[in-house]
Design an enzyme around this catalytic site. Structure first.
Site, short mmCIF file in Angstrom:
data_model
loop_
_atom_site.label_atom_id
_atom_site.label_comp_id
_atom_site.label_asym_id
_atom_site.label_seq_id
_atom_site.Cartn_x
_atom_site.Cartn_y
_atom_site.Cartn_z
N GLY A 106 8.98 -4.66 -5.89
CA GLY A 106 10.14 -4.73 -5.00
C GLY A 106 10.04 -3.73 -3.85
O GLY A 106 8.97 -3.22 -3.56
N GLY A 131 3.78 -6.25 4.05
CA GLY A 131 2.57 -6.35 3.23
C GLY A 131 2.79 -7.34 2.09
O GLY A 131 1.95 -8.22 1.84
N HIS A 132 3.94 -7.20 1.41
CA HIS A 132 4.26 -8.13 0.32
C HIS A 132 4.40 -9.55 0.86
O HIS A 132 3.90 -10.51 0.25
CB HIS A 132 5.58 -7.73 -0.36
CG HIS A 132 5.57 -6.37 -1.00
ND1 HIS A 132 6.32 -5.31 -0.54
CD2 HIS A 132 4.91 -5.91 -2.09
CE1 HIS A 132 6.13 -4.26 -1.32
NE2 HIS A 132 5.27 -4.58 -2.26
N GLY A 191 -2.99 -6.86 -3.15
CA GLY A 191 -3.35 -6.27 -1.87
C GLY A 191 -4.54 -5.33 -1.99
O GLY A 191 -4.65 -4.57 -2.96
N GLN A 220 -6.82 -0.81 -8.07
CA GLN A 220 -5.99 -1.67 -8.92
C GLN A 220 -6.61 -3.06 -9.05
O GLN A 220 -6.65 -3.64 -10.13
CB GLN A 220 -4.58 -1.76 -8.32
CG GLN A 220 -3.70 -2.79 -8.95
CD GLN A 220 -2.25 -2.66 -8.51
OE1 GLN A 220 -1.56 -1.77 -8.96
NE2 GLN A 220 -1.80 -3.52 -7.62
N ARG A 241 6.81 3.31 -0.63
CA ARG A 241 7.11 4.74 -0.69
C ARG A 241 7.30 5.36 0.69
O ARG A 241 7.78 6.49 0.78
CB ARG A 241 6.01 5.47 -1.46
CG ARG A 241 6.02 5.18 -2.95
CD ARG A 241 5.02 6.04 -3.69
NE ARG A 241 5.14 5.90 -5.15
CZ ARG A 241 4.54 4.96 -5.86
NH1 ARG A 241 3.77 4.07 -5.27
NH2 ARG A 241 4.69 4.91 -7.18
P1 AMP Z 1 3.75 -2.87 -5.09
O1 AMP Z 1 5.11 -3.47 -4.94
O2 AMP Z 1 3.56 -1.61 -4.31
O3 AMP Z 1 3.30 -2.77 -6.52
O4 AMP Z 1 2.75 -3.89 -4.41
C1 AMP Z 1 2.73 -5.24 -4.79
C2 AMP Z 1 1.50 -5.87 -4.18
O5 AMP Z 1 1.57 -5.77 -2.76
C3 AMP Z 1 0.20 -5.18 -4.62
O6 AMP Z 1 -0.79 -6.17 -4.84
C4 AMP Z 1 -0.13 -4.33 -3.42
O7 AMP Z 1 -1.50 -4.05 -3.29
C5 AMP Z 1 0.37 -5.19 -2.29
N1 AMP Z 1 0.62 -4.37 -1.09
C6 AMP Z 1 1.31 -3.20 -1.04
N2 AMP Z 1 1.27 -2.71 0.22
C7 AMP Z 1 0.54 -3.57 0.97
C8 AMP Z 1 0.13 -3.61 2.33
N3 AMP Z 1 0.45 -2.65 3.19
N4 AMP Z 1 -0.61 -4.65 2.74
C9 AMP Z 1 -0.96 -5.65 1.87
N5 AMP Z 1 -0.61 -5.67 0.57
C10 AMP Z 1 0.13 -4.64 0.12
#
Ligand code: AMP
Length: 281
Positions: A31, A36-37, A147, A153, A187
């Site tokens: 969330g 990016g998401h 991502g 990861q 973050r």
């Molecule tokens: P998170 O919510 O931070 O766990 O991220 C969920 C997914 O979004 C993970 O696969 C991350 O690698 C991807 N993600 C987070 N930040 C970015 C970004 N700036 N660009 C592309 N994917 C992202």
């Protein structure tokens, strides 16, 4: 868009979709969504008829209880973003739903588990693979999208997929950045104006290495990047390394598939990570 909170409800929604031989994609998130998401969801839409986005702040992957406590949870904003990008299903379970009883998860993720993020956040990738396996079990996706932002990861998830011999296809999507280069992250919201400015040194150091990349100058480029970051007030460097993209071991020549620069640093009170692929063959 359907919002689902239980495993049982999600399974019964997806059953007929699977029987109709429609492809199902999964985009796992915690969330506090940003572009990016959204980019992951948009790529997923090109590969599958139905896209499931999960929002779950997974407690078992947090190694710092304060980080878990202050993790942003802007629910209305997330729902609006998902509606807007045309996501089909949002899966938003409670902690009890995903962890109904005590569990002792541990799998062999290979030596790279303990490097870089694994060294600074011991046990982190056990928690990540634990929740991703649970999500894969519930959704049974044909494809799942992650991502490159979380480079290590993706390696760990690929390791988990081969450990269990799962048939899901893993696709890695490029890092989406702010206009000034900062990698988007949930973050980033914790950064004050000064931190936000200071945080730019991470992407600048990565671009500097990429722009001057030369296989013969790896130690020199690493040293320069570390120096740039360490010279920035309010930024505490955990690591800046140029490594083999498969093993995460220091780059050696001739290199394997990929060379990648990875960085992690605390900017003010917020720990950020970023990376850049330098060479590929
Ligand atoms: P998170 O919510 O931070 O766990 O991220 C969920 C997914 O979004 C993970 O696969 C991350 O690698 C991807 N993600 C987070 N930040 C970015 C970004 N700036 N660009 C592309 N994917 C992202």
């Amino acid at each position: 868009m359907k919002v689902i909170n239980t495993v049982a409800a999600l399974k019964s929604l997806l059953g007929p979709i699977r029987s109709a031989q429609q492809k199902i994609a999964l985009v796992p998130t915690m969330g506090a969504l940003h572009k990016g998401h959204v980019s992951l969801i948009e790529v997923a839409q090109q590969h599958a008829e139905v896209v499931v986005c999960s929002i779950f702040v997974n407690p078992t992957q947090f190694t710092d209880p304060k980080d878990l406590e202050k993790y942003p949870r802007p629910l209305e904003h997330d729902m609006a973003m998902l509606e807007q990008c045309g996501c089909d299903i949002v899966f938003m379970p409670s902690v009890k739903e995903m962890y109904p009883g005590p569990e002792n998860w541990h799998i062999d993720l290979g030596p790279a588990e303990f490097l870089l993020e694994g060294e600074f956040r011991r046990g982190h990738y056990q928690g990540v693979t634990q929740i991703v396996k649970k999500l894969f079990d519930v959704v049974s996706p044909d494809i799942a999208f992650f991502g490159q932002k979380d480079f290590q990861q993706v390696l760990m998830i690929q390791q988990m997929v081969s450990y269990f011999n799962l048939s899901v296809q893993i696709i890695t999507c490029p890092i989406i950045r702010e206009e000034d280069g900062l990698a988007m992250s949930s973050r980033n919201i914790h950064l004050n104006a000064q931190d936000r400015q200071n945080a730019l040194v991470l992407s600048r150091a990565l671009y500097n290495v990429k722009d001057h990349f030369d296989l013969g100058r790896i130690p020199e480029l690493e040293a320069k990047a570390r120096q740039m970051i360490e010279a920035t007030q309010g930024v505490k460097l955990d690591y800046f390394v140029i490594v083999d993209g498969l093993t995460l071991e220091p780059a050696e020549l001739p290199y394997g598939k990929q060379l990648v620069a990875l960085v992690a640093a605390k900017v003010g009170e917020t720990r950020l990570i970023d990376n850049m692929i330098l060479a590929e063959q």
